[in-house]
Design a protein around this motif. Structure first.
Motif, PDB file in Angstrom:
ATOM      1  N   ILE A  57       0.843  -1.201   0.000  1.00 31.59           N
ATOM      2  CA  ILE A  57       0.000   0.000   0.000  1.00 31.59           C
ATOM      3  C   ILE A  57       0.877   1.249   0.000  1.00 31.59           C
ATOM      4  CG2 ILE A  57      -1.666   1.350   1.343  1.00 31.59           C
ATOM      5  CD1 ILE A  57      -2.774  -1.410   2.345  1.00 31.59           C
ATOM      6  N   ASN A  58       1.900   1.267   0.860  1.00 36.08           N
ATOM      7  CA  ASN A  58       2.799   2.422   0.924  1.00 36.08           C
ATOM      8  C   ASN A  58       3.512   2.644  -0.398  1.00 36.08           C
ATOM      9  OD1 ASN A  58       2.125   2.903   3.599  1.00 36.08           O
ATOM     10  ND2 ASN A  58       3.812   1.699   4.395  1.00 36.08           N
ATOM     11  N   LEU A  59       3.945   1.564  -1.035  1.00 37.90           N
ATOM     12  CA  LEU A  59       4.630   1.671  -2.316  1.00 37.90           C
ATOM     13  C   LEU A  59       3.674   2.194  -3.393  1.00 37.90           C
ATOM     14  CD1 LEU A  59       7.505   1.014  -3.417  1.00 37.90           C
ATOM     15  CD2 LEU A  59       6.483  -1.025  -4.372  1.00 37.90           C
ATOM     16  N   ALA A  60       2.437   1.708  -3.360  1.00 32.01           N
ATOM     17  CA  ALA A  60       1.444   2.175  -4.333  1.00 32.01           C
ATOM     18  C   ALA A  60       1.140   3.657  -4.123  1.00 32.01           C
ATOM     19  CB  ALA A  60       0.162   1.349  -4.218  1.00 32.01           C
ATOM     20  N   GLU A  61       1.097   4.100  -2.868  1.00 39.09           N
ATOM     21  CA  GLU A  61       0.856   5.519  -2.597  1.00 39.09           C
ATOM     22  C   GLU A  61       1.978   6.390  -3.150  1.00 39.09           C
ATOM     23  OE1 GLU A  61      -1.881   5.960   1.380  1.00 39.09           O
ATOM     24  OE2 GLU A  61       0.263   5.609   1.671  1.00 39.09           O
ATOM     25  N   SER A  62       3.194   5.884  -3.091  1.00 37.94           N
ATOM     26  CA  SER A  62       4.331   6.663  -3.587  1.00 37.94           C
ATOM     27  C   SER A  62       4.427   6.606  -5.117  1.00 37.94           C
ATOM     28  CB  SER A  62       5.634   6.152  -2.971  1.00 37.94           C
ATOM     29  OG  SER A  62       5.970   4.875  -3.470  1.00 37.94           O
ATOM     30  N   GLY A  63       3.684   5.688  -5.743  1.00 37.85           N
ATOM     31  CA  GLY A  63       3.692   5.569  -7.198  1.00 37.85           C
ATOM     32  C   GLY A  63       4.798   4.686  -7.735  1.00 37.85           C
ATOM     33  N   LYS A  64       5.594   4.091  -6.858  1.00 41.35           N
ATOM     34  CA  LYS A  64       6.728   3.281  -7.306  1.00 41.35           C
ATOM     35  C   LYS A  64       6.322   1.874  -7.719  1.00 41.35           C
ATOM     36  CE  LYS A  64      10.131   5.714  -4.530  1.00 41.35           C
ATOM     37  NZ  LYS A  64      11.083   5.605  -3.420  1.00 41.35           N
ATOM     38  N   HIS A  65       5.041   1.552  -7.618  1.00 40.16           N
ATOM     39  CA  HIS A  65       4.584   0.217  -8.006  1.00 40.16           C
ATOM     40  C   HIS A  65       4.487   0.067  -9.520  1.00 40.16           C
ATOM     41  CE1 HIS A  65       0.951   2.614  -8.128  1.00 40.16           C
ATOM     42  NE2 HIS A  65       0.324   1.651  -8.772  1.00 40.16           N
ATOM     43  N   LYS A  66       4.622   1.173 -10.230  1.00 37.69           N
ATOM     44  CA  LYS A  66       4.542   1.157 -11.689  1.00 37.69           C
ATOM     45  C   LYS A  66       5.912   1.436 -12.269  1.00 37.69           C
ATOM     46  CE  LYS A  66      -0.072   3.129 -12.136  1.00 37.69           C
ATOM     47  NZ  LYS A  66      -0.782   4.252 -12.758  1.00 37.69           N
ATOM     48  N   GLY A  67       6.055   1.093 -13.517  1.00 34.20           N
ATOM     49  CA  GLY A  67       7.275   1.424 -14.233  1.00 34.20           C
ATOM     50  C   GLY A  67       7.289   2.902 -14.591  1.00 34.20           C
ATOM     51  N   PRO A  68       8.404   3.386 -15.146  1.00 26.85           N
ATOM     52  CA  PRO A  68       8.510   4.815 -15.478  1.00 26.85           C
ATOM     53  C   PRO A  68       7.411   5.311 -16.415  1.00 26.85           C
ATOM     54  CG  PRO A  68      10.650   3.771 -15.591  1.00 26.85           C
ATOM     55  CD  PRO A  68       9.651   2.676 -15.377  1.00 26.85           C
ATOM     56  N   LEU A  69       7.038   4.519 -17.408  1.00 30.11           N
ATOM     57  CA  LEU A  69       5.967   4.952 -18.304  1.00 30.11           C
ATOM     58  C   LEU A  69       4.600   4.842 -17.647  1.00 30.11           C
ATOM     59  CD1 LEU A  69       7.149   3.437 -21.705  1.00 30.11           C
ATOM     60  CD2 LEU A  69       7.328   5.792 -20.897  1.00 30.11           C
ATOM     61  N   GLY A  70       4.425   3.843 -16.811  1.00 32.08           N
ATOM     62  CA  GLY A  70       3.155   3.662 -16.124  1.00 32.08           C
ATOM     63  C   GLY A  70       2.853   4.773 -15.144  1.00 32.08           C
ATOM     64  N   ARG A  71       3.901   5.402 -14.629  1.00 29.64           N
ATOM     65  CA  ARG A  71       3.695   6.504 -13.679  1.00 29.64           C
ATOM     66  C   ARG A  71       3.075   7.720 -14.339  1.00 29.64           C
ATOM     67  NH1 ARG A  71       9.562   5.881 -11.420  1.00 29.64           N
ATOM     68  NH2 ARG A  71       9.309   3.874 -10.440  1.00 29.64           N
ATOM     69  N   LEU A  72       3.189   7.800 -15.650  1.00 26.65           N
ATOM     70  CA  LEU A  72       2.607   8.933 -16.366  1.00 26.65           C
ATOM     71  C   LEU A  72       1.084   8.854 -16.408  1.00 26.65           C
ATOM     72  CD1 LEU A  72       5.116   9.138 -19.345  1.00 26.65           C
ATOM     73  CD2 LEU A  72       5.089  10.518 -17.258  1.00 26.65           C
ATOM     74  N   THR A  73       0.557   7.635 -16.283  1.00 26.53           N
ATOM     75  CA  THR A  73      -0.889   7.464 -16.287  1.00 26.53           C
ATOM     76  C   THR A  73      -1.329   6.917 -14.948  1.00 26.53           C
ATOM     77  OG1 THR A  73      -0.707   5.219 -17.138  1.00 26.53           O
ATOM     78  CG2 THR A  73      -0.923   6.971 -18.757  1.00 26.53           C
ATOM     79  N   SER A  74      -2.199   7.619 -14.306  1.00 29.57           N
ATOM     80  CA  SER A  74      -2.723   7.175 -13.028  1.00 29.57           C
ATOM     81  C   SER A  74      -4.202   7.531 -12.998  1.00 29.57           C
ATOM     82  CB  SER A  74      -1.986   7.872 -11.882  1.00 29.57           C
ATOM     83  OG  SER A  74      -2.129   7.154 -10.709  1.00 29.57           O
ATOM     84  N   SER A  75      -5.016   6.537 -12.729  1.00 30.05           N
ATOM     85  CA  SER A  75      -6.450   6.773 -12.773  1.00 30.05           C
ATOM     86  C   SER A  75      -6.985   7.136 -11.395  1.00 30.05           C
ATOM     87  CB  SER A  75      -7.168   5.525 -13.286  1.00 30.05           C
ATOM     88  OG  SER A  75      -7.024   4.478 -12.342  1.00 30.05           O
ATOM     89  N   GLU A  76      -8.128   7.786 -11.400  1.00 23.97           N
ATOM     90  CA  GLU A  76      -8.795   8.095 -10.134  1.00 23.97           C
ATOM     91  C   GLU A  76      -9.196   6.809  -9.437  1.00 23.97           C
ATOM     92  OE1 GLU A  76     -12.026  10.819 -10.521  1.00 23.97           O
ATOM     93  OE2 GLU A  76     -10.799  12.298 -11.555  1.00 23.97           O
ATOM     94  N   GLN A  77      -9.576   5.817 -10.222  1.00 27.52           N
ATOM     95  CA  GLN A  77      -9.972   4.529  -9.651  1.00 27.52           C
ATOM     96  C   GLN A  77      -8.823   3.937  -8.844  1.00 27.52           C
ATOM     97  OE1 GLN A  77     -10.823   1.526 -12.565  1.00 27.52           O
ATOM     98  NE2 GLN A  77     -11.821   0.178 -11.091  1.00 27.52           N
ATOM     99  N   GLU A  78      -7.625   4.050  -9.371  1.00 24.04           N
ATOM    100  CA  GLU A  78      -6.460   3.537  -8.662  1.00 24.04           C
ATOM    101  C   GLU A  78      -6.233   4.313  -7.366  1.00 24.04           C
ATOM    102  OE1 GLU A  78      -2.174   4.061 -10.003  1.00 24.04           O
ATOM    103  OE2 GLU A  78      -2.657   2.020 -10.659  1.00 24.04           O
ATOM    104  N   GLY A  79      -6.384   5.621  -7.423  1.00 23.00           N
ATOM    105  CA  GLY A  79      -6.229   6.445  -6.222  1.00 23.00           C
ATOM    106  C   GLY A  79      -7.244   6.081  -5.147  1.00 23.00           C
ATOM    107  N   PHE A  80      -8.486   5.876  -5.556  1.00 17.58           N
ATOM    108  CA  PHE A  80      -9.512   5.479  -4.594  1.00 17.58           C
ATOM    109  C   PHE A  80      -9.244   4.083  -4.040  1.00 17.58           C
ATOM    110  CE2 PHE A  80     -12.226   8.722  -6.766  1.00 17.58           C
ATOM    111  CZ  PHE A  80     -12.387   9.537  -5.650  1.00 17.58           C
ATOM    112  N   ALA A  81      -8.734   3.187  -4.884  1.00 19.66           N
ATOM    113  CA  ALA A  81      -8.417   1.830  -4.429  1.00 19.66           C
ATOM    114  C   ALA A  81      -7.298   1.855  -3.394  1.00 19.66           C
ATOM    115  CB  ALA A  81      -8.014   0.951  -5.616  1.00 19.66           C
ATOM    116  N   ILE A  82      -6.315   2.713  -3.594  1.00 16.28           N
ATOM    117  CA  ILE A  82      -5.230   2.839  -2.619  1.00 16.28           C
ATOM    118  C   ILE A  82      -5.777   3.387  -1.307  1.00 16.28           C
ATOM    119  CG2 ILE A  82      -3.087   4.061  -2.086  1.00 16.28           C
ATOM    120  CD1 ILE A  82      -2.482   3.927  -5.146  1.00 16.28           C
ATOM    121  N   GLY A  83      -6.639   4.398  -1.396  1.00 15.59           N
ATOM    122  CA  GLY A  83      -7.267   4.949  -0.188  1.00 15.59           C
ATOM    123  C   GLY A  83      -8.121   3.917   0.530  1.00 15.59           C
TER     124      GLY A  83
END
Length: 166
Positions: A57-83
């Motif tokens: 969860i902590n890693l996902a909050e920091s955005g490091k769970h994705k690769g460099p290109l994946g970090r460019l796209t982040s959905s609201e759904q993902e943000g709510f799922a992390i919350g």
């Protein structure tokens, strides 16, 4: 069966949408075991899984769970799922704390806190090392392509000048 850190490394991505459900499932099994009076040694692997999920969860909050290109796209759904996962983890830990103190042996919760912290730190370090290695590989490949492109472009430019000069 929970995937090991090595198996998750091959996937290179934490299933963010499944974190809250996993936390609830693990916490439920721990709760049932505590109420049934199981000894602490049999519960520690489950608490370790809960600590791993918190590190995820902590890693996902920091955005490091994705690769460099994946970090460019982040959905609201993902943000709510992390919350949602963060809230589920907090609620599960509060519930488990009260159940360990009520049904568990004396000092159970204190032992759980110490072991969970150690497991969380180990898992977080492993995940961050994997993310760093993945990022380094991506950047090295990118630099390689840029260098090859520059060399190819220079060769093409020189060839074109030589053809024009003739």
């Amino acid at each position: 069966a929970w995937p090991s850190a090595k198996e998750r490394a091959t996937n290179n991505m934490i299933e963010v949408l499944a974190l809250a459900g996993a936390v609830t499932k693990v916490a439920g099994s721990i709760s049932a075991a505590v109420k049934a009076g199981k000894d602490m040694n049999s519960l520690m692997p489950s608490f370790g899984k809960l600590a791993q999920l918190e590190a995820d969860i902590n890693l996902a909050e920091s955005g490091k769970h994705k690769g460099p290109l994946g970090r460019l796209t982040s959905s609201e759904q993902e943000g709510f799922a992390i919350g949602q996962a963060r809230i589920a983890h907090r609620d599960a830990m509060e519930d488990l704390r009260s159940q360990c103190r009520l049904y568990g042996s004396p000092g159970l919760w204190d032992s759980v806190v110490v072991e969970t912290a150690a497991a969380r730190v180990r898992h977080k370090k492993a995940l961050e090392e994997q993310a760093e290695a993945r990022d380094k590989l991506f950047y090295m490949i990118t630099v390689g392509f840029v260098v090859l492109g520059a060399i190819g472009g220079s060769i093409a430019l020189l060839w074109g000048v030589a053809q024009y000069a003739e």
